[in-house]
Design a protein around this motif. Structure first.
Motif, PDB file in Angstrom:
ATOM      1  N   LEU A 214      40.429 -52.349  62.174  1.00 11.91           N
ATOM      2  CA  LEU A 214      39.065 -52.745  61.848  1.00 11.91           C
ATOM      3  C   LEU A 214      38.110 -51.843  62.610  1.00 11.91           C
ATOM      4  CD1 LEU A 214      39.310 -56.645  61.954  1.00 11.91           C
ATOM      5  CD2 LEU A 214      39.777 -55.077  60.054  1.00 11.91           C
ATOM      6  N   VAL A 215      37.067 -51.392  61.933  1.00  9.96           N
ATOM      7  CA  VAL A 215      36.122 -50.473  62.551  1.00  9.96           C
ATOM      8  C   VAL A 215      34.718 -51.041  62.434  1.00  9.96           C
ATOM      9  CG1 VAL A 215      35.759 -49.071  60.483  1.00  9.96           C
ATOM     10  CG2 VAL A 215      35.448 -48.037  62.720  1.00  9.96           C
ATOM     11  N   ASP A 216      33.951 -50.959  63.513  1.00 12.89           N
ATOM     12  CA  ASP A 216      32.567 -51.428  63.610  1.00 12.89           C
ATOM     13  C   ASP A 216      32.463 -52.943  63.685  1.00 12.89           C
ATOM     14  OD1 ASP A 216      29.682 -50.983  63.633  1.00 12.89           O
ATOM     15  OD2 ASP A 216      29.675 -51.803  61.612  1.00 12.89           O
ATOM     16  N   ARG A 217      33.390 -53.650  63.042  1.00 19.39           N
ATOM     17  CA  ARG A 217      33.309 -55.107  62.968  1.00 19.39           C
ATOM     18  C   ARG A 217      34.660 -55.735  63.241  1.00 19.39           C
ATOM     19  NH1 ARG A 217      30.212 -54.814  57.120  1.00 19.39           N
ATOM     20  NH2 ARG A 217      28.417 -53.613  57.864  1.00 19.39           N
ATOM     21  N   ALA A 218      34.684 -56.641  64.196  1.00 15.57           N
ATOM     22  CA  ALA A 218      35.908 -57.369  64.491  1.00 15.57           C
ATOM     23  C   ALA A 218      35.925 -58.667  63.684  1.00 15.57           C
ATOM     24  CB  ALA A 218      36.004 -57.657  65.979  1.00 15.57           C
ATOM     25  N   VAL A 219      37.099 -59.270  63.585  1.00 13.39           N
ATOM     26  CA  VAL A 219      37.249 -60.542  62.887  1.00 13.39           C
ATOM     27  C   VAL A 219      38.022 -61.485  63.805  1.00 13.39           C
ATOM     28  CG1 VAL A 219      38.302 -61.723  60.928  1.00 13.39           C
ATOM     29  CG2 VAL A 219      37.180 -59.521  60.579  1.00 13.39           C
ATOM     30  N   LYS A 220      37.440 -62.638  64.054  1.00 12.59           N
ATOM     31  CA  LYS A 220      38.064 -63.605  64.957  1.00 12.59           C
ATOM     32  C   LYS A 220      39.411 -64.067  64.418  1.00 12.59           C
ATOM     33  CE  LYS A 220      37.092 -67.937  67.400  1.00 12.59           C
ATOM     34  NZ  LYS A 220      36.138 -69.073  67.538  1.00 12.59           N
ATOM     35  N   ASP A 221      40.382 -64.155  65.316  1.00 13.17           N
ATOM     36  CA  ASP A 221      41.722 -64.677  65.026  1.00 13.17           C
ATOM     37  C   ASP A 221      42.565 -63.791  64.115  1.00 13.17           C
ATOM     38  OD1 ASP A 221      41.155 -66.935  66.583  1.00 13.17           O
ATOM     39  OD2 ASP A 221      40.293 -68.000  64.870  1.00 13.17           O
ATOM     40  N   VAL A 222      42.120 -62.581  63.844  1.00 12.75           N
ATOM     41  CA  VAL A 222      42.947 -61.629  63.094  1.00 12.75           C
ATOM     42  C   VAL A 222      43.535 -60.645  64.099  1.00 12.75           C
ATOM     43  CG1 VAL A 222      42.973 -59.783  61.383  1.00 12.75           C
ATOM     44  CG2 VAL A 222      41.646 -61.856  60.957  1.00 12.75           C
ATOM     45  N   GLN A 223      44.847 -60.606  64.168  1.00 14.44           N
ATOM     46  CA  GLN A 223      45.527 -59.807  65.180  1.00 14.44           C
ATOM     47  C   GLN A 223      45.821 -58.405  64.658  1.00 14.44           C
ATOM     48  OE1 GLN A 223      46.065 -61.077  68.383  1.00 14.44           O
ATOM     49  NE2 GLN A 223      44.749 -62.640  67.476  1.00 14.44           N
ATOM     50  N   CYS A 224      44.913 -57.488  64.974  1.00 12.77           N
ATOM     51  CA  CYS A 224      45.121 -56.090  64.603  1.00 12.77           C
ATOM     52  C   CYS A 224      44.255 -55.219  65.493  1.00 12.77           C
ATOM     53  CB  CYS A 224      44.786 -55.852  63.126  1.00 12.77           C
ATOM     54  SG  CYS A 224      43.039 -56.059  62.737  1.00 12.77           S
ATOM     55  N   ASP A 225      44.476 -53.913  65.449  1.00 11.12           N
ATOM     56  CA  ASP A 225      43.668 -52.989  66.235  1.00 11.12           C
ATOM     57  C   ASP A 225      42.229 -52.982  65.721  1.00 11.12           C
ATOM     58  OD1 ASP A 225      45.948 -52.200  67.649  1.00 11.12           O
ATOM     59  OD2 ASP A 225      46.412 -50.589  66.226  1.00 11.12           O
ATOM     60  N   SER A 226      41.280 -52.730  66.628  1.00  7.40           N
ATOM     61  CA  SER A 226      39.881 -52.652  66.214  1.00  7.40           C
ATOM     62  C   SER A 226      39.119 -51.714  67.130  1.00  7.40           C
ATOM     63  CB  SER A 226      39.224 -54.036  66.224  1.00  7.40           C
ATOM     64  OG  SER A 226      39.191 -54.576  67.535  1.00  7.40           O
ATOM     65  N   VAL A 227      38.052 -51.123  66.580  1.00  5.18           N
ATOM     66  CA  VAL A 227      37.153 -50.250  67.339  1.00  5.18           C
ATOM     67  C   VAL A 227      35.734 -50.692  67.030  1.00  5.18           C
ATOM     68  CG1 VAL A 227      36.422 -47.888  67.824  1.00  5.18           C
ATOM     69  CG2 VAL A 227      38.784 -48.334  67.105  1.00  5.18           C
TER      70      VAL A 227
END
Length: 351
Positions: free
Chosen positions: A159-172
């Motif tokens: 996920l880029v620019d925006r995270a999502v609660k309770d979703v288990q993955c990489d994010s920036v």
């Protein structure tokens, strides 16, 4: 070679060669020819030899892209941004493409246009093409079951620019709340109390965080939140112009404006100037996101800058690590922002 087959070869060389032509020349069905050419299913040795020889004589090349997509062999990565017309996402797309190309991967871009249903349809379509991994800027912080399904489905996802609660993955992402709070702190330090906010759809993660930063700064400085000073606009120049004019047409207009992205900042600039309001003498302005025109205006615009040159390359690296089969712990990267002070803020005039 039978005369009929020789005539068939002569005819197809005058036009594009198809699978049907190869099957006819080899005197087999199209299904058998497809199995022999694409190496799936069973085809007898002598039959396979005839098909391959016919394909060679006819110069058949086949649809290599279609074959690779069908078999999951084409190194394609899908990027689903909120709106590719936004300069922020355009830059991210450019940087992703550059980094992925270094590792012989290709980028396929499909914009959700900040529509959750369109985002769902795009992800379904891309998954049917056996896309190897995804980089997504989710259109909603709450309606994200389809994002969660990607994360648990062994599909590499960042996920880029925006995270999502309770979703288990990489994010920036960046520190949106902290950046917005610093912007409003700066306006308050310059004597402003009636500070307007121009923000976008509250479903979006960045909108939620930047609104929180605005509210938290006011609370910390003992300034009561005035909901009438908060305007909601789509993230386009045209809509921002309209929202700004509505806000500053009031008799008790704000002395300062904080905008939550570069398109809204540009719209606010056009609107204020069309109303004959001078920046910063009549209205002080701070925008979230730096943009090229911010330093070409007079005065130059004070902004909250994101480290955009680092976001795309890092997102690409995280995804490539997953595609290579590496299984590190989930990495959630949050970059700090930086307040770039220019000339668009002054103490408000005394009435």
């Amino acid at each position: 070679m039978p005369p009929a087959v020789r005539e068939r070869i002569s005819a197809v060389t005058q036009k594009g060669v198809t699978l049907k032509d190869v099957a006819a020349a080899a005197q087999v069905s199209r299904a058998t020819a497809a199995r022999a050419l694409n190496s799936y299913g069973y085809v007898g040795g002598e039959t396979a030899r005839r098909v391959l020889e016919a394909a060679d004589r006819l110069g058949y090349r086949g649809n290599r892209i279609a074959e690779a997509l069908r078999r999951g062999q084409l190194p394609l990565v899908g990027f689903v941004p909120g709106d590719i017309q936004n300069p922020f996402f355009a830059r991210i797309a450019h940087d992703l493409e550059v980094e992925l190309r270094k590792q012989r991967h290709n980028l396929l871009i499909a914009s959700s246009e900040e529509d959750v249903e369109q985002e769902k349809e795009l992800l379904d379509s891309l998954r049917s093409l056996s896309i190897r991994g995804f980089i997504v800027a989710p259109a909603s912080a709450t309606d994200n079951r389809h994002i969660a399904e990607l994360a648990v489905g062994n599909v590499p996802l960042v996920l880029v620019d925006r995270a999502v609660k309770d979703v288990q993955c990489d994010s920036v992402v960046v520190d949106n709340e902290g950046g917005a709070r610093e912007a409003v702190d700066y306006l308050v330090a310059n004597g402003h109390r009636r500070i307007a906010l121009l923000r976008d759809d509250s479903r979006i993660f960045t909108a939620q965080e930047r609104l929180a930063g605005y509210q938290n700064s006011l609370r910390e400085h003992g300034i009561a939140l005035d909901e009438s000073l908060v305007s909601i606009s789509r993230s386009t120049v045209e809509h921002a112009v309209e929202a700004t004019i509505r806000q500053f047409s009031r008799r008790d207009r704000p002395t300062a404006l904080f905008t939550v992205d570069s398109l809204m900042t540009q719209g606010a600039l056009l609107a204020l100037r069309s109303m004959g309001l001078s920046i910063p003498h009549d209205v002080s302005l701070v925008g979230f996101d730096d943009f090229n025109l911010a330093t070409f205006t007079d005065p130059q615009i004070t902004v909250v800058a994101q480290p955009i040159s680092e976001i795309g390359p890092l997102a690409a690296k995280l995804l490539l690590d997953r595609l290579a089969g590496n299984r590190p712990a989930i990495r959630n990267i949050r970059f700090p922002t930086r307040l770039v002070v220019r000339g668009s803020v002054l103490h408000p005039r005394k009435s």
